[in-house]
Structure formats: C-alpha cells, structure tokens
Design an enzyme around this catalytic site. Structure first.
Site, PDB file in Angstrom:
ATOM      1  N   ARG A 112       0.830  -1.210   0.000  1.00  9.91           N
ATOM      2  CA  ARG A 112       0.000   0.000   0.000  1.00  9.91           C
ATOM      3  C   ARG A 112       0.863   1.258   0.000  1.00  9.91           C
ATOM      4  O   ARG A 112       0.519   2.251  -0.638  1.00  9.91           O
ATOM      5  CB  ARG A 112      -0.957  -0.016   1.191  1.00  9.91           C
ATOM      6  N   CYS A 163      -2.684 -11.508   3.636  1.00  9.43           N
ATOM      7  CA  CYS A 163      -1.486 -12.040   4.295  1.00  9.43           C
ATOM      8  C   CYS A 163      -1.845 -13.323   5.041  1.00  9.43           C
ATOM      9  O   CYS A 163      -2.920 -13.425   5.640  1.00  9.43           O
ATOM     10  CB  CYS A 163      -0.929 -11.031   5.284  1.00  9.43           C
ATOM     11  N   ARG A 187       7.119 -14.289   1.505  1.00  9.40           N
ATOM     12  CA  ARG A 187       6.847 -14.776   0.156  1.00  9.40           C
ATOM     13  C   ARG A 187       5.640 -14.015  -0.406  1.00  9.40           C
ATOM     14  O   ARG A 187       4.767 -13.594   0.353  1.00  9.40           O
ATOM     15  CB  ARG A 187       6.542 -16.272   0.168  1.00  9.40           C
ATOM     16  N   ARG A 232      14.711 -21.447  -4.800  1.00 12.04           N
ATOM     17  CA  ARG A 232      14.556 -21.822  -6.204  1.00 12.04           C
ATOM     18  C   ARG A 232      15.842 -21.491  -6.950  1.00 12.04           C
ATOM     19  O   ARG A 232      15.919 -20.534  -7.710  1.00 12.04           O
ATOM     20  CB  ARG A 232      13.378 -21.067  -6.842  1.00 12.04           C
TER      21      ARG A 232
END
Length: 120
Positions: free
Chosen positions: A63, A74, A89, A115
């Site tokens: 925001r 969330c 994340r 990753r």
C-alpha cells in the site's frame, strides 16, 4: 491478455516493522521492474510470512508504494521442519501478454536458496 502468477521471496534478519516493510517494498519493486507491469495490471497479491515474523503485515508495504486499490491478503506459512526462517513470500496475479517462460520470478537474499533454478 492472461492472468499469470509471479512468485517472489525475500528474507530479513530481524522481526521488526522497518525491516519487513523495507524488504517487502524492495521485493515488490524488483518484481515490477523485472516483469514490466503497472499497478493496474495487478489482479491480487497473496503474502505469506514464516511464523517467526509477526511485527507487521507485508501488505502495508504494498500500500505504501501505491498498491492501495490492489486486493491484498497475508497468511502464515506452514511450519515445515528445516524450512528457511524469516522469509516473506508473495504470489502476484498479474494481467499480462507474457508467456510463462517470459515471467521472471524473483528470489532475493537468503530466499535465493528456495529456487536455485530460477536465480538470475
């Protein structure tokens, strides 16, 4: 135009408001820059935090950079033994003409270990 998911993650060293907000802003801005979307292209954003982070909602960072009309939620990440601590994340749902192969998922700081196949 399709809706594509864009993944991102970042870690912080401490559970405090400023660090979480700054890290989240950094992550979102890199995701936006690397994927070339505008705020109006964002359908929604889902954030998770590991259980060791509870000082502030990461949606507050979104925001603060103008994402005030984007639907944001969330959640707490599930606690898996040995998982990466102090991790934020995000899953962005973005309207785009890009193919899956053109999407750049962003993993910063210690979250790069999540990753390794996608690291820049």
């Amino acid at each position: 135009m399709l809706v594509r998911g864009i993944r991102g993650a970042i870690t912080v060293s401490d559970d405090n408001v400023d660090e979480i907000l700054n890290a989240t802003r950094e992550l979102l801005q890199v995701m936006q820059n690397e994927n070339g979307f505008s705020i109006d292209d964002i359908a929604s954003a889902l954030f998770t935090l590991t259980s060791d982070l509870r000082s502030v909602f990461p949606a507050a960072a979104a925001r603060s950079i103008g994402w005030d009309k984007v639907p944001l939620m969330c959640f707490q990440e599930i606690e898996v033994p040995g998982s990466l601590p102090k991790c934020i994340r995000v899953m962005l749902h973005v309207n785009t003409d890009k193919s899956q192969n053109e999407i750049k998922h962003i993993y910063l700081k210690e979250a790069q270990s999540l990753r390794t196949d996608l690291n820049r």
